[in-house]
Design a protein around this motif. Structure first.
Motif, short mmCIF file in Angstrom:
data_model
loop_
_atom_site.label_atom_id
_atom_site.label_comp_id
_atom_site.label_asym_id
_atom_site.label_seq_id
_atom_site.Cartn_x
_atom_site.Cartn_y
_atom_site.Cartn_z
N ARG A 136 0.85 -1.19 0.00
CA ARG A 136 0.00 0.00 0.00
C ARG A 136 0.89 1.24 0.00
O ARG A 136 1.92 1.27 0.67
CB ARG A 136 -0.91 0.04 1.23
N ILE A 137 0.47 2.26 -0.71
CA ILE A 137 1.18 3.53 -0.69
C ILE A 137 0.53 4.40 0.39
O ILE A 137 -0.67 4.67 0.37
CB ILE A 137 1.15 4.22 -2.08
N ILE A 138 1.33 4.80 1.39
CA ILE A 138 0.81 5.54 2.54
C ILE A 138 1.36 6.96 2.48
O ILE A 138 2.54 7.18 2.26
CB ILE A 138 1.22 4.88 3.87
N PHE A 139 0.47 7.92 2.71
CA PHE A 139 0.74 9.34 2.52
C PHE A 139 0.68 10.06 3.87
O PHE A 139 -0.36 10.03 4.53
CB PHE A 139 -0.32 9.88 1.54
N TYR A 140 1.79 10.67 4.26
CA TYR A 140 1.87 11.37 5.54
C TYR A 140 2.23 12.84 5.36
O TYR A 140 2.82 13.22 4.33
CB TYR A 140 2.95 10.73 6.43
N VAL A 141 1.90 13.64 6.38
CA VAL A 141 2.33 15.03 6.39
C VAL A 141 2.66 15.43 7.83
O VAL A 141 2.02 14.98 8.78
CB VAL A 141 1.25 15.97 5.81
N TYR A 142 3.71 16.22 7.97
CA TYR A 142 4.15 16.69 9.29
C TYR A 142 3.11 17.64 9.88
O TYR A 142 2.66 18.57 9.23
CB TYR A 142 5.50 17.38 9.14
N ASN A 143 2.74 17.38 11.15
CA ASN A 143 1.75 18.21 11.84
C ASN A 143 2.10 18.25 13.33
O ASN A 143 2.38 17.22 13.93
CB ASN A 143 0.35 17.63 11.64
N ASN A 157 11.48 12.91 16.31
CA ASN A 157 10.72 13.78 17.20
C ASN A 157 9.69 14.65 16.49
O ASN A 157 9.25 15.67 17.01
CB ASN A 157 11.67 14.69 18.01
N LYS A 158 9.27 14.24 15.31
CA LYS A 158 8.22 14.95 14.57
C LYS A 158 7.07 13.98 14.31
O LYS A 158 7.30 12.80 14.01
CB LYS A 158 8.76 15.51 13.26
N LYS A 159 5.85 14.48 14.39
CA LYS A 159 4.67 13.65 14.20
C LYS A 159 4.14 13.82 12.78
O LYS A 159 3.93 14.93 12.30
CB LYS A 159 3.58 14.06 15.21
N TYR A 160 3.92 12.68 12.12
CA TYR A 160 3.41 12.69 10.75
C TYR A 160 2.04 12.01 10.74
O TYR A 160 1.90 10.84 11.09
CB TYR A 160 4.38 11.96 9.81
N MET A 161 1.03 12.80 10.31
CA MET A 161 -0.34 12.30 10.26
C MET A 161 -0.60 11.66 8.90
O MET A 161 -0.14 12.15 7.86
CB MET A 161 -1.35 13.42 10.50
N CYS A 162 -1.39 10.60 8.90
CA CYS A 162 -1.72 9.90 7.65
C CYS A 162 -2.86 10.62 6.93
O CYS A 162 -3.95 10.78 7.49
CB CYS A 162 -2.10 8.46 7.94
N LEU A 163 -2.62 11.03 5.70
CA LEU A 163 -3.62 11.78 4.93
C LEU A 163 -4.55 10.88 4.11
O LEU A 163 -5.58 11.35 3.65
CB LEU A 163 -2.93 12.79 4.00
N ASN A 164 -4.17 9.64 3.91
CA ASN A 164 -5.02 8.77 3.09
C ASN A 164 -5.51 7.54 3.86
O ASN A 164 -5.80 6.49 3.28
CB ASN A 164 -4.32 8.36 1.80
#
Length: 277
Positions: A136-143, A157-164
């Motif tokens: 699966r292709i998983i898409f994250y963004v720093y938030n 130490n950075k949180k990446y939320m899953c956008l998809n």
């Protein structure tokens, strides 16, 4: 003989011109974005092939091709529109989703569609990342906000939320290893889920809904104008902190159909009584 050489030379020139044109061809896309029409010119140099097999190599090769292509005018058009219409990040992401859909429809190839969302968001400056887990292709963004109810990973130490995550309803994406995430070097900005301004919607797209309630033997009636696009905007919106929820405004038409009447009904009341009413 000289005439034949001239004809041959002309044919070579025509073929070279045609080849150059085909290599640098562009096309226009256009779609409705709430109360506006968004227009964009897409150069063929950023078009990547659909994967025959999903792999890190495919993502990196696709990135190299798109990155070497004429993408800067696309990003400028997107970010200029964002600035002009004062789009918060969440609404800007909706614009990117629609743009990616036009370049590479989701139903035709989900992986390529997701690649374009990542590429456009990353080239807009946001620290967006891709990884592959269980094919699966998983898409994250720093938030860096207080967000819950959606999968995330911690990396350096950075949180990446899953956008998809909504596209993988039954997958446990909390266990995806973060060390293999593919990033765009210059993309550093955090993505925000705060929505402090709603877009303008077409007035004809609103419908009226009547609500009523009784308080101290008096019945109150309100005809509120609602727009189905609002529900679409927040279809995949996560659970955010109370401050973020309370700062999401009403659309202009909804506000105009409700707030003046509420103010009229509570005018002259003390603050406590007005809130209870």
């Amino acid at each position: 003989m000289g005439r034949l050489l001239k004809i041959f030379g002309t044919l070579i020139l025509l073929l070279a011109t045609h080849f150059a044109y085909s290599q640098n061809n562009s096309y226009n896309i256009s779609f409705e974005f709430y109360n506006d029409t968004f227009n964009l010119e897409v150069d063929s140099s950023i078009i990547v092939n659909a994967p025959t097999e999903l792999s890190e190599q495919y993502i990196k090769a696709s990135y190299n091709k798109a990155n070497a292509g004429k993408y800067s005018s696309i990003i400028k058009t997107l970010t200029d529109y964002k600035g002009k219409h004062q789009l918060n990040d969440w609404l800007y992401y909706q614009l990117i989703r629609k743009t990616a859909q036009q370049i590479s429809p989701k139903k035709d190839n989900y992986e390529r569609y997701t690649f374009y969302k990542w590429f456009l968001l990353g080239k807009s400056g946001y620290d967006a990342r891709l990884t592959i887990a269980d094919n699966r292709i998983i898409f994250y963004v720093y938030n860096d906000e207080d967000i819950s109810d959606i999968p995330f990973v911690m990396f350096k130490n950075k949180k990446y939320m899953c956008l998809n995550h909504h596209d993988y309803a039954y997958a446990d994406l909390n266990k995806v290893p973060p060390h293999d995430m593919i990033s765009i070097p210059e993309a550093k900005e955090a993505f925000s889920y705060k929505v402090t301004r709603m877009p303008d919607f077409k007035p004809e797209d609103y419908y009226e809904k009547q609500i009523q309630f009784s308080y101290k033997h008096k019945t109150y009636h309100f005809n509120i104008k609602l727009n189905p696009d609002v529900e679409t905007i927040f279809a995949n919106y996560p659970v955010v902190d109370f401050e973020s929820y309370f700062n999401i405004p009403l659309s202009k038409e909804t506000y105009g159909s409700l707030i003046p009447l509420l103010k009229k009904n509570v005018s002259g009341m003390k603050q406590k009584k007005g809130l209870i009413t």
